[in-house]
Design a protein around this motif. Structure first.
Motif, PDB file in Angstrom:
ATOM      1  N   PHE A  73       0.765  -1.172  -0.070  1.00 49.25           N
ATOM      2  CA  PHE A  73      -0.049   0.023  -0.028  1.00 49.25           C
ATOM      3  C   PHE A  73       0.860   1.315   0.039  1.00 49.25           C
ATOM      4  CE2 PHE A  73      -3.309  -2.742   1.731  1.00 49.25           C
ATOM      5  CZ  PHE A  73      -4.328  -2.317   1.044  1.00 49.25           C
ATOM      6  N   ARG A  74       1.794   1.230   0.721  1.00 50.65           N
ATOM      7  CA  ARG A  74       2.540   2.570   1.050  1.00 50.65           C
ATOM      8  C   ARG A  74       3.967   2.191   0.520  1.00 50.65           C
ATOM      9  NH1 ARG A  74      -0.815   5.597   1.092  1.00 50.65           N
ATOM     10  NH2 ARG A  74      -2.568   4.933   1.912  1.00 50.65           N
ATOM     11  N   PRO A  75       4.766   3.259  -0.042  1.00 53.18           N
ATOM     12  CA  PRO A  75       5.865   3.212  -0.856  1.00 53.18           C
ATOM     13  C   PRO A  75       7.033   2.970   0.341  1.00 53.18           C
ATOM     14  CG  PRO A  75       5.399   5.266  -0.851  1.00 53.18           C
ATOM     15  CD  PRO A  75       4.089   4.718  -0.285  1.00 53.18           C
ATOM     16  N   GLN A 128      -0.912  -0.730  -4.503  1.00 56.13           N
ATOM     17  CA  GLN A 128      -0.403   0.448  -4.225  1.00 56.13           C
ATOM     18  C   GLN A 128      -1.198   1.595  -4.043  1.00 56.13           C
ATOM     19  OE1 GLN A 128       3.859  -0.925  -6.035  1.00 56.13           O
ATOM     20  NE2 GLN A 128       2.286  -0.074  -7.522  1.00 56.13           N
ATOM     21  N   CYS A 129      -1.137   2.513  -3.201  1.00 55.24           N
ATOM     22  CA  CYS A 129      -2.107   3.561  -3.075  1.00 55.24           C
ATOM     23  C   CYS A 129      -2.000   4.480  -4.373  1.00 55.24           C
ATOM     24  CB  CYS A 129      -1.992   4.182  -1.980  1.00 55.24           C
ATOM     25  SG  CYS A 129      -3.010   5.821  -1.468  1.00 55.24           S
ATOM     26  N   VAL A 130      -2.904   4.597  -5.046  1.00 54.32           N
ATOM     27  CA  VAL A 130      -2.969   5.419  -6.149  1.00 54.32           C
ATOM     28  C   VAL A 130      -2.912   6.863  -5.652  1.00 54.32           C
ATOM     29  CG1 VAL A 130      -5.442   5.683  -6.696  1.00 54.32           C
ATOM     30  CG2 VAL A 130      -3.518   5.869  -8.538  1.00 54.32           C
ATOM     31  N   PHE A 131      -3.349   7.204  -4.471  1.00 54.27           N
ATOM     32  CA  PHE A 131      -3.507   8.732  -4.005  1.00 54.27           C
ATOM     33  C   PHE A 131      -1.988   9.101  -3.604  1.00 54.27           C
ATOM     34  CE2 PHE A 131      -5.674  11.978  -1.545  1.00 54.27           C
ATOM     35  CZ  PHE A 131      -6.860  12.238  -2.363  1.00 54.27           C
ATOM     36  N   GLU A 132      -1.131   8.365  -3.242  1.00 53.12           N
ATOM     37  CA  GLU A 132       0.253   8.806  -3.210  1.00 53.12           C
ATOM     38  C   GLU A 132       0.635   9.445  -4.406  1.00 53.12           C
ATOM     39  OE1 GLU A 132       2.794   8.496  -0.984  1.00 53.12           O
ATOM     40  OE2 GLU A 132       1.675   6.955   0.518  1.00 53.12           O
ATOM     41  N   PRO A 163     -14.064   6.288   2.608  1.00 48.76           N
ATOM     42  CA  PRO A 163     -12.887   6.476   3.341  1.00 48.76           C
ATOM     43  C   PRO A 163     -11.957   5.520   3.138  1.00 48.76           C
ATOM     44  CG  PRO A 163     -14.837   5.411   4.530  1.00 48.76           C
ATOM     45  CD  PRO A 163     -15.284   5.612   3.316  1.00 48.76           C
ATOM     46  N   CYS A 164     -10.615   6.173   3.723  1.00 47.51           N
ATOM     47  CA  CYS A 164      -9.554   4.973   3.530  1.00 47.51           C
ATOM     48  C   CYS A 164      -9.138   4.408   4.849  1.00 47.51           C
ATOM     49  CB  CYS A 164      -8.287   6.098   3.020  1.00 47.51           C
ATOM     50  SG  CYS A 164      -6.674   4.983   2.870  1.00 47.51           S
ATOM     51  N   PHE A 165      -8.819   3.114   4.788  1.00 45.27           N
ATOM     52  CA  PHE A 165      -8.380   2.299   6.066  1.00 45.27           C
ATOM     53  C   PHE A 165      -7.037   2.040   5.980  1.00 45.27           C
ATOM     54  CE2 PHE A 165     -13.067   1.783   5.245  1.00 45.27           C
ATOM     55  CZ  PHE A 165     -13.358   2.130   6.788  1.00 45.27           C
ATOM     56  N   PHE A 166      -6.327   2.614   4.957  1.00 48.22           N
ATOM     57  CA  PHE A 166      -4.999   2.195   4.902  1.00 48.22           C
ATOM     58  C   PHE A 166      -3.846   3.302   4.909  1.00 48.22           C
ATOM     59  CE2 PHE A 166      -7.683  -0.110   1.903  1.00 48.22           C
ATOM     60  CZ  PHE A 166      -7.977  -1.343   2.869  1.00 48.22           C
ATOM     61  N   GLY A 167      -4.429   4.624   5.904  1.00 50.12           N
ATOM     62  CA  GLY A 167      -3.411   5.487   6.200  1.00 50.12           C
ATOM     63  C   GLY A 167      -3.397   6.816   5.540  1.00 50.12           C
ATOM     64  N   ILE A 168      -4.871   7.133   4.434  1.00 49.35           N
ATOM     65  CA  ILE A 168      -4.904   8.571   4.172  1.00 49.35           C
ATOM     66  C   ILE A 168      -5.861   8.956   4.733  1.00 49.35           C
ATOM     67  CG2 ILE A 168      -5.282   9.907   2.214  1.00 49.35           C
ATOM     68  CD1 ILE A 168      -2.380   8.976   2.056  1.00 49.35           C
ATOM     69  N   ASP A 169      -5.784  10.104   5.429  1.00 56.04           N
ATOM     70  CA  ASP A 169      -6.793  10.843   6.288  1.00 56.04           C
ATOM     71  C   ASP A 169      -8.050  11.390   5.153  1.00 56.04           C
ATOM     72  OD1 ASP A 169      -8.256  11.566   8.348  1.00 56.04           O
ATOM     73  OD2 ASP A 169      -7.029  13.567   8.778  1.00 56.04           O
ATOM     74  N   TYR A 172      -2.646  -1.247  -8.254  1.00 53.77           N
ATOM     75  CA  TYR A 172      -3.175  -0.183  -7.351  1.00 53.77           C
ATOM     76  C   TYR A 172      -4.434  -0.297  -6.746  1.00 53.77           C
ATOM     77  CZ  TYR A 172       0.928   2.215  -9.069  1.00 53.77           C
ATOM     78  OH  TYR A 172       2.065   2.647  -9.483  1.00 53.77           O
ATOM     79  N   CYS A 173      -4.640   0.444  -5.589  1.00 51.56           N
ATOM     80  CA  CYS A 173      -5.734   0.599  -4.790  1.00 51.56           C
ATOM     81  C   CYS A 173      -6.321   1.684  -5.409  1.00 51.56           C
ATOM     82  CB  CYS A 173      -5.396   0.594  -3.605  1.00 51.56           C
ATOM     83  SG  CYS A 173      -6.856   0.883  -2.488  1.00 51.56           S
ATOM     84  N   TYR A 174      -7.688   1.560  -5.605  1.00 55.91           N
ATOM     85  CA  TYR A 174      -8.507   2.732  -5.950  1.00 55.91           C
ATOM     86  C   TYR A 174      -9.829   2.744  -4.990  1.00 55.91           C
ATOM     87  CZ  TYR A 174      -6.089   1.774 -10.477  1.00 55.91           C
ATOM     88  OH  TYR A 174      -4.859   1.645 -11.272  1.00 55.91           O
ATOM     89  N   ALA A 175      -9.816   2.108  -3.766  1.00 56.76           N
ATOM     90  CA  ALA A 175     -10.914   1.988  -2.978  1.00 56.76           C
ATOM     91  C   ALA A 175     -11.703   3.359  -2.859  1.00 56.76           C
ATOM     92  CB  ALA A 175     -10.744   1.208  -1.679  1.00 56.76           C
ATOM     93  N   CYS A 176     -10.831   4.357  -2.302  1.00 56.30           N
ATOM     94  CA  CYS A 176     -11.709   5.631  -2.026  1.00 56.30           C
ATOM     95  C   CYS A 176     -12.500   6.173  -3.122  1.00 56.30           C
ATOM     96  CB  CYS A 176     -10.763   6.610  -1.433  1.00 56.30           C
ATOM     97  SG  CYS A 176      -9.200   6.827  -2.324  1.00 56.30           S
ATOM     98  N   PHE A 177     -12.366   5.687  -4.357  1.00 53.97           N
ATOM     99  CA  PHE A 177     -13.158   6.083  -5.501  1.00 53.97           C
ATOM    100  C   PHE A 177     -14.181   5.176  -5.741  1.00 53.97           C
ATOM    101  CE2 PHE A 177      -8.612   7.724  -6.222  1.00 53.97           C
ATOM    102  CZ  PHE A 177      -9.032   8.859  -6.160  1.00 53.97           C
TER     103      PHE A 177
END
Ligand code: SF4
Length: 469
Positions: A176-178, A234-238, A381-387, A431-436
């Motif tokens: 998820f996180r780099p 991997q978190c696409v929001f990064e 919401p994100c459960f993997f470290g983004i607020d 990638y993870c796109y779950a918040c979308f």
């Protein structure tokens, strides 16, 4: 988050200052380091930015081999001094310090189990859970206990740990996180983004692989792997917002990825209106460049950012919130006046800042303001470290883009589609796109209330565990 191991003793606390300073954008609430001194671990941590909490280490000499550090913004556990990392314990597996980036999504279940069995928690952070589990493990060694623990936790955990004099780097099996690792002469550096390695002139680096556990000690460096997942997530929001544009994360240039997102947004924008493209700095800048290139429109800095303003303040009244945004971003009237402005930002969360920004640009004389977002609508919401706030606070759960435009006073609002976002990253299946999309790669503690909060605009599959967006 960063860690250093040097075979020859060096001033590790001083060297840690620089990568942590480079990672300040990843957390502005608190900072801390842990390092070895005469066979003991010393921890110093406090609420505040790296420059105020850790500047003492710039001038003092502390020769040692190992250290870790952390900058924090709280997504779990709140901004309390006891939650500031690294966390440190002395237990039956030795002396351990840990700095963690991410969120353990099954914290609630694991914590209540340990609590029932008598564990005493001193923080409200999910990271402490790891230390309890390592200590309680029946495994004989620290390393075996760590592996056992990592197989029980779910979610996002890129971490650096110190066990005695050794440095351990871990990335969860979904990635998820780099996390990067690099080497310069005798020194190995681990950090969340490549910019934190490059500040120490470490140019020989690579990504820590999803599920990889790396131990670095006086015997050398060795890697092992947790059971692999079929896909990375991997978190696409990064790439959209969180990482620094001069960094590489997930082996991709953040700046280039954002430019591709902006270019895709322009290609799909059939409206073809606008005289000038203006970014919302800093995270909208690369996407705005991509948009302007693709649309063949001039690009200019119509908003200036005050870099001393820090994070947006949470202000209770509308006029105070407007003042807080004005403290951070201010229009350049000469660039904007009389123009049809394409205003490019990375994402839209509650819409509060966007409404103020659109107002600022219109007050500076813009003929029209068309807001373009280089990400899809955030609905979960994100459960993997983004607020990301609750579903009911996310504007896209209540309003269509047309309704959002009317609410924030823009002439139009357009988002990058999920398909085009997927096309902007390589390979899209990693990638993870779950918040979308609402399709989470692991089970998450979504309440029934949360599920219902966006029901007006939900698709049937959203809110479930699903492997593809
Ligand atoms: S839910 Fe969104 S912010 Fe969270 S890990 Fe997935 S893509 Fe990143």
């Amino acid at each position: 988050m960063a860690g250093i191991f040097s075979h020859t003793p060096i001033n590790v606390p001083q060297q840690l200052f620089f990568p942590l300073f480079s990672l300040q954008h990843r957390g502005q609430e608190s900072a801390g380091i842990a390092y070895r001194k005469e066979h003991q671990t010393v921890v110093y941590r406090d609420i505040g930015m790296v420059s105020s909490v850790l500047s003492r280490y710039l001038t003092e000499q502390r020769s040692t081999t190992t250290g870790i550090g952390h900058v924090r913004y709280s997504t779990h556990g709140g901004n309390k001094v006891e939650n500031v990392q690294p966390l440190h314990v002395v237990c039956n597996k030795g002396e351990i310090a840990v700095a963690h980036n991410g969120n353990i999504s099954n914290t609630r279940t694991l914590k209540s189990m340990l609590f029932e069995e008598g564990s005493i928690f001193q923080t409200t952070s999910d990271t402490e859970l790891l230390l309890h589990m390592i200590s309680r493990s029946r495994a004989r060694t620290f390393y075996d206990a760590l592996v056992e623990t990592l197989q029980m936790v779910e979610g996002a955990f890129s971490m650096v740990l110190m066990h005695g004099d050794s440095l351990v780097a871990v990335r969860d099996p979904f990635g998820f996180r780099p996390l990067y690792i690099g080497r310069k002469q005798d020194m190995t550096v681990v950090a969340s983004e490549s910019c934190a390695l490059e500040i120490l002139k470490v140019t020989d680096y690579r990504s820590v692989e999803p599920g990889e556990i790396i131990v670095i000690d006086r015997h050398g460096q060795r890697s092992d792997f947790l059971p692999r997942q079929p896909h990375r997530r991997q978190c696409v929001f990064e790439l959209i917002y969180f990482a620094r544009p001069d960094s590489r994360v997930f082996d991709m240039s953040v700046h280039e990825a954002r430019k591709r997102m902006g270019a895709s947004l322009a290609r799909a924008d059939e409206s073809r209106i606008g005289d000038i493209v203006i970014p919302v700095p800093d995270s909208g800048t690369s996407a705005a460049l991509g948009y302007a290139d693709e649309a063949d429109l001039p690009f200019d800095f119509g908003l200036t950012r005050n870099h001393y303003a820090g994070r947006s303040f949470i202000m209770p009244t509308t006029s105070e919130r407007e003042l807080a945004v004005r403290m951070k971003l201010h229009p350049v009237r000469e660039v904007i006046a009389g123009k049809r402005v394409i205003l490019v930002d990375d994402s839209l969360v509650r819409g509060t800042t966007a409404r103020i920004l659109v107002g600022l640009v219109k007050d500076a004389g813009a003929a029209e303001v068309h807001l373009r977002l280089s990400s899809p609508e955030i609905r979960w919401p994100c459960f993997f470290g983004i607020d990301i706030p609750t579903r009911s606070e996310l504007i896209s759960n209540h309003l269509t883009p047309e309704e959002i435009a009317a609410t924030i006073g823009a002439d139009s609002v357009r988002f990058l589609s999920l398909d085009l976002l997927r096309d902007s990253v390589q390979p899209p299946t990693d990638y993870c796109y779950a918040c979308f999309s609402g399709r989470y790669p692991v089970d998450v503690p979504l309440t029934a209330e949360e599920l219902m909060a966006g029901s007006r605009r939900d698709t049937a599959a959203a809110g479930t565990r699903g492997d593809s967006p």
